[in-house]
Design a protein around this motif. Sequence first.
Motif, PDB file in Angstrom:
ATOM      1  N   GLU A 157      61.757  47.679  14.476  1.00 63.03           N
ATOM      2  CA  GLU A 157      60.626  48.517  14.040  1.00 63.03           C
ATOM      3  C   GLU A 157      61.182  49.850  13.551  1.00 63.03           C
ATOM      4  O   GLU A 157      62.036  50.443  14.201  1.00 63.03           O
ATOM      5  CB  GLU A 157      59.638  48.716  15.199  1.00 63.03           C
ATOM      6  N   ASP A 188      65.954  50.318  10.563  1.00 58.04           N
ATOM      7  CA  ASP A 188      65.443  49.811   9.281  1.00 58.04           C
ATOM      8  C   ASP A 188      65.714  48.313   9.218  1.00 58.04           C
ATOM      9  O   ASP A 188      66.859  47.883   9.061  1.00 58.04           O
ATOM     10  CB  ASP A 188      66.128  50.545   8.124  1.00 58.04           C
ATOM     11  N   GLY A 189      64.642  47.542   9.318  1.00 58.82           N
ATOM     12  CA  GLY A 189      64.765  46.080   9.349  1.00 58.82           C
ATOM     13  C   GLY A 189      65.291  45.488   8.067  1.00 58.82           C
ATOM     14  O   GLY A 189      65.684  44.314   8.039  1.00 58.82           O
ATOM     15  N   LYS A 266      59.023  49.342   4.332  1.00 54.91           N
ATOM     16  CA  LYS A 266      59.512  50.654   3.886  1.00 54.91           C
ATOM     17  C   LYS A 266      60.961  50.844   4.293  1.00 54.91           C
ATOM     18  O   LYS A 266      61.444  50.145   5.184  1.00 54.91           O
ATOM     19  CB  LYS A 266      58.646  51.753   4.499  1.00 54.91           C
TER      20      LYS A 266
END
Length: 270
Positions: A157, A188-189, A266
């Motif tokens: 997440e 940041d996935g 994002k």
Amino acid sequence: MSTPKRFPASLRSAATPQRELLMPQRHLRQATADAARLARPSGTGLDSGAVRERMVSRLRAEGRFDERVLAAMAAVPRHEFVDSALAAQAYEDTALPIGHGQTISKPSVVGHMLGLLFAGAGARQRGSLGRVLEIGTGCGYQAAVIALLARQVTSIERLQGLHDKAKANLQRIALPRSHPVPRLVWGDGRIGHSASGPFDSIVAAAGGEDIPRAWMDQLAPGGRLVAPTAAGGRGQVLVVLDHVVEAGVSRWVRSEHEAVLFVPLKSGVV
Ligand code: SAH
């Protein structure tokens, strides 16, 4: 006389009238308005399994969900993942706000995506989702459902507030000991999580312009990825990507499914 086609076509025109647009994360304001309209006093027996069974029976009646996924959904108390003021709607097939401008996905969408993962070659053979990567932990609900169907779960997440919330939620519900505890990562996935990979199953709860290369690289042979992805004039669709290896050569087989509308994937962390 035919009307000239606008380019790019709007999402609305791509999604209608053929089929209902799957909107797992409806606009926050809409979800909040619905929640306020439907809010009922709590203490209505949400802790009993019967209320979850009813939700699952309604999904089962549609005849398109994997039984193993329905069983896992019957076991996870969805009301524990939403604000107590919204708990009375937790077993409706609806998205609900979870704070930080995000929403928990509709149960039918969770069921559909996990069913697609189960239909992949590796998962079919194994009878389990294996090692799973989830992008977009949100409140942690889907991670909890996955934990009942997998050998290992890593969920990323980018919003620290939600990462913390999911951690607290998962600690509170105490998954059965025989199942893995989801490993929650704040990050940041889009870059995946190579340290926990390779993954047999990858599922994204946020939609990007394309499938990040890192996800493909971290998908094990025989593995399957399901992700909402932009598809030109068709708007956002569910994309399924299978990592197939033949004669030692890897290829990624892509298929596109129905139109969907997930929150954007994002970059960076907040
Ligand atoms: N599976 C979640 C649904 C959460 S909504 C649940 O059961 O509640 C999608 C989530 O994806 C949001 O919380 C959003 O912050 C997150 N997200 C968007 N882009 C991301 C990225 N690059 N990496 C990790 N999470 C991301």
